[in-house]
Motif scaffolding. Structure first.
Motif, PDB file in Angstrom:
ATOM      1  N   ASP A  61       0.833  -1.194   0.000  1.00 32.74           N
ATOM      2  CA  ASP A  61       0.000   0.000   0.000  1.00 32.74           C
ATOM      3  C   ASP A  61       0.875   1.254   0.000  1.00 32.74           C
ATOM      4  O   ASP A  61       1.364   1.693   1.033  1.00 32.74           O
ATOM      5  CB  ASP A  61      -0.926  -0.002   1.223  1.00 32.74           C
ATOM      6  CG  ASP A  61      -1.924   1.152   1.211  1.00 32.74           C
ATOM      7  OD1 ASP A  61      -1.911   1.945   0.236  1.00 32.74           O
ATOM      8  OD2 ASP A  61      -2.725   1.255   2.158  1.00 32.74           O
ATOM      9  N   TYR A  62       1.069   1.849  -1.193  1.00 37.86           N
ATOM     10  CA  TYR A  62       1.958   3.006  -1.306  1.00 37.86           C
ATOM     11  C   TYR A  62       1.344   4.286  -0.736  1.00 37.86           C
ATOM     12  O   TYR A  62       2.040   5.288  -0.565  1.00 37.86           O
ATOM     13  CB  TYR A  62       2.360   3.229  -2.770  1.00 37.86           C
ATOM     14  CG  TYR A  62       1.211   3.599  -3.677  1.00 37.86           C
ATOM     15  CD1 TYR A  62       0.871   4.934  -3.896  1.00 37.86           C
ATOM     16  CD2 TYR A  62       0.474   2.616  -4.328  1.00 37.86           C
ATOM     17  CE1 TYR A  62      -0.182   5.277  -4.720  1.00 37.86           C
ATOM     18  CE2 TYR A  62      -0.583   2.957  -5.150  1.00 37.86           C
ATOM     19  CZ  TYR A  62      -0.899   4.285  -5.357  1.00 37.86           C
ATOM     20  OH  TYR A  62      -1.948   4.618  -6.182  1.00 37.86           O
ATOM     21  N   LYS A  63       0.037   4.275  -0.440  1.00 37.46           N
ATOM     22  CA  LYS A  63      -0.622   5.447   0.118  1.00 37.46           C
ATOM     23  C   LYS A  63      -0.558   5.479   1.648  1.00 37.46           C
ATOM     24  O   LYS A  63      -0.900   6.481   2.263  1.00 37.46           O
ATOM     25  CB  LYS A  63      -2.082   5.490  -0.325  1.00 37.46           C
ATOM     26  CG  LYS A  63      -2.270   5.672  -1.825  1.00 37.46           C
ATOM     27  CD  LYS A  63      -3.740   5.738  -2.188  1.00 37.46           C
ATOM     28  CE  LYS A  63      -3.933   5.931  -3.676  1.00 37.46           C
ATOM     29  NZ  LYS A  63      -5.372   5.988  -4.046  1.00 37.46           N
ATOM     30  N   LYS A  64      -0.100   4.405   2.217  1.00 36.28           N
ATOM     31  CA  LYS A  64      -0.033   4.298   3.666  1.00 36.28           C
ATOM     32  C   LYS A  64       1.003   5.271   4.224  1.00 36.28           C
ATOM     33  O   LYS A  64       2.153   5.299   3.779  1.00 36.28           O
ATOM     34  CB  LYS A  64       0.323   2.867   4.050  1.00 36.28           C
ATOM     35  CG  LYS A  64       0.172   2.547   5.523  1.00 36.28           C
ATOM     36  CD  LYS A  64       0.434   1.061   5.763  1.00 36.28           C
ATOM     37  CE  LYS A  64       0.299   0.716   7.234  1.00 36.28           C
ATOM     38  NZ  LYS A  64       0.572  -0.725   7.479  1.00 36.28           N
ATOM     39  N   LYS A  65       0.625   6.068   5.216  1.00 31.44           N
ATOM     40  CA  LYS A  65       1.512   7.101   5.740  1.00 31.44           C
ATOM     41  C   LYS A  65       2.732   6.514   6.432  1.00 31.44           C
ATOM     42  O   LYS A  65       3.849   7.019   6.307  1.00 31.44           O
ATOM     43  CB  LYS A  65       0.742   8.007   6.697  1.00 31.44           C
ATOM     44  CG  LYS A  65      -0.300   8.882   6.006  1.00 31.44           C
ATOM     45  CD  LYS A  65      -0.964   9.814   6.988  1.00 31.44           C
ATOM     46  CE  LYS A  65      -1.982  10.707   6.289  1.00 31.44           C
ATOM     47  NZ  LYS A  65      -2.652  11.638   7.236  1.00 31.44           N
TER      48      LYS A  65
ATOM     49  N   ARG B 189       4.134   3.604   5.899  1.00 31.15           N
ATOM     50  CA  ARG B 189       4.489   2.444   5.073  1.00 31.15           C
ATOM     51  C   ARG B 189       5.851   1.887   5.485  1.00 31.15           C
ATOM     52  O   ARG B 189       6.839   2.598   5.533  1.00 31.15           O
ATOM     53  CB  ARG B 189       4.525   2.861   3.604  1.00 31.15           C
ATOM     54  CG  ARG B 189       4.744   1.719   2.620  1.00 31.15           C
ATOM     55  CD  ARG B 189       4.897   2.278   1.223  1.00 31.15           C
ATOM     56  NE  ARG B 189       4.902   1.240   0.211  1.00 31.15           N
ATOM     57  CZ  ARG B 189       5.238   1.458  -1.062  1.00 31.15           C
ATOM     58  NH1 ARG B 189       5.581   2.678  -1.439  1.00 31.15           N
ATOM     59  NH2 ARG B 189       5.208   0.468  -1.935  1.00 31.15           N
TER      60      ARG B 189
END
Length: 250
Positions: free
Chosen positions: A212-216, A218
């Motif tokens: 999940d590249y949108k995860k803050k 990550r």
């Protein structure tokens, strides 16, 4: 490999009776010989388009230039169109192109490109002097050529072992080599619980990140640097231990 989205062509009206380009679409204007490495150079116009904020995958430049080839063989930039924006198309300066340059026409991004030369601002109507490439090539043959070139250039192998829970881990994490997502090529067979990646000979970096590249927050592993040759494969091991991503040389 991902296919390129076909871009909307430029507008082109031809009033010259000796220039026949039915079925072709205008792509761009270039000075210098476009098929010689380093010979391509964008024609510099005096008239420039307005700044564009809205673009699409089919029109990355955000505007369409409109050209007119008159009956005397002179080419004019008539103006710009801004699809998707509330900016009306208008004729701008009726700019006449001068000097030596080429118009690049094609039937598609993969096939039949023709470069029509202009000498001292006048179109060359002798078709034997036009430059043609990819004549008769199809999208399928282009893809085969591109794949063969990729396999030839990327003739070194790197593998990464995910352990007995490989399928579950690969659903949560992604491997990046040199900043690009890496996976097993369809022509290769990876070892059990692993993926086998092709790279060019030389130095590279590898890291594993959460999918999940949108995860803050990550998560990602340590970035490792390595060198590889066709004679020496490099093997890595990836595990998740106590919520920590561990990447190491196997």
């Amino acid at each position: 490999m991902q296919a390129m989205t076909v871009q909307r062509p430029e507008g082109f009206i031809c009033r010259h009776k000796d220039v026949k380009l039915e079925g072709y679409f205008l792509g761009f204007v270039t000075t210098g010989n476009p098929v010689i490495q380093g010979g391509y150079c964008v024609y510099e116009f005096s008239t420039l388009p307005k700044p564009v904020k809205i673009v699409s995958s089919a029109l990355w430049r955000g505007y369409v230039s409109h050209y007119l080839l008159d009956e005397h063989g002179h080419l004019y930039l008539q103006g710009f169109e801004y699809p998707g924006q509330r900016v009306e198309f208008c004729d701008i300066a009726h700019e006449k192109l001068t000097g030596d340059f080429y118009l690049a026409f094609s039937k598609g991004i993969y096939i039949d490109r023709t470069y029509v030369p202009f000498k001292d601002g006048v179109v060359v109507t002798d078709e034997s002097l036009w430059i043609k490439e990819n004549t008769g090539r199809t999208r399928n043959s282009w893809m085969l050529e591109a794949e063969a070139k990729f396999l030839e250039e990327n003739n070194c192998f790197v593998s990464i072992d995910f352990g007995v829970n490989a399928l579950a881990i690969q659903e949560q994490y992604t491997v990046y080599i040199d900043g690009n997502i890496a996976s097993t090529h369809k022509k290769d067979i990876a070892p059990k619980n692993s993926i086998l990646m092709r790279v060019k000979q030389g130095d590279h970096r590898i890291v594993v990140r959460e999918l999940d590249y949108k995860k803050k927050d990550r998560k990602e592993s340590e970035t490792l640097y390595f060198s590889v040759t066709p004679e020496h494969e490099v093997h890595f091991r990836f595990r998740v231990v106590n919520d920590e991503l561990q990447l190491s040389v196997d």
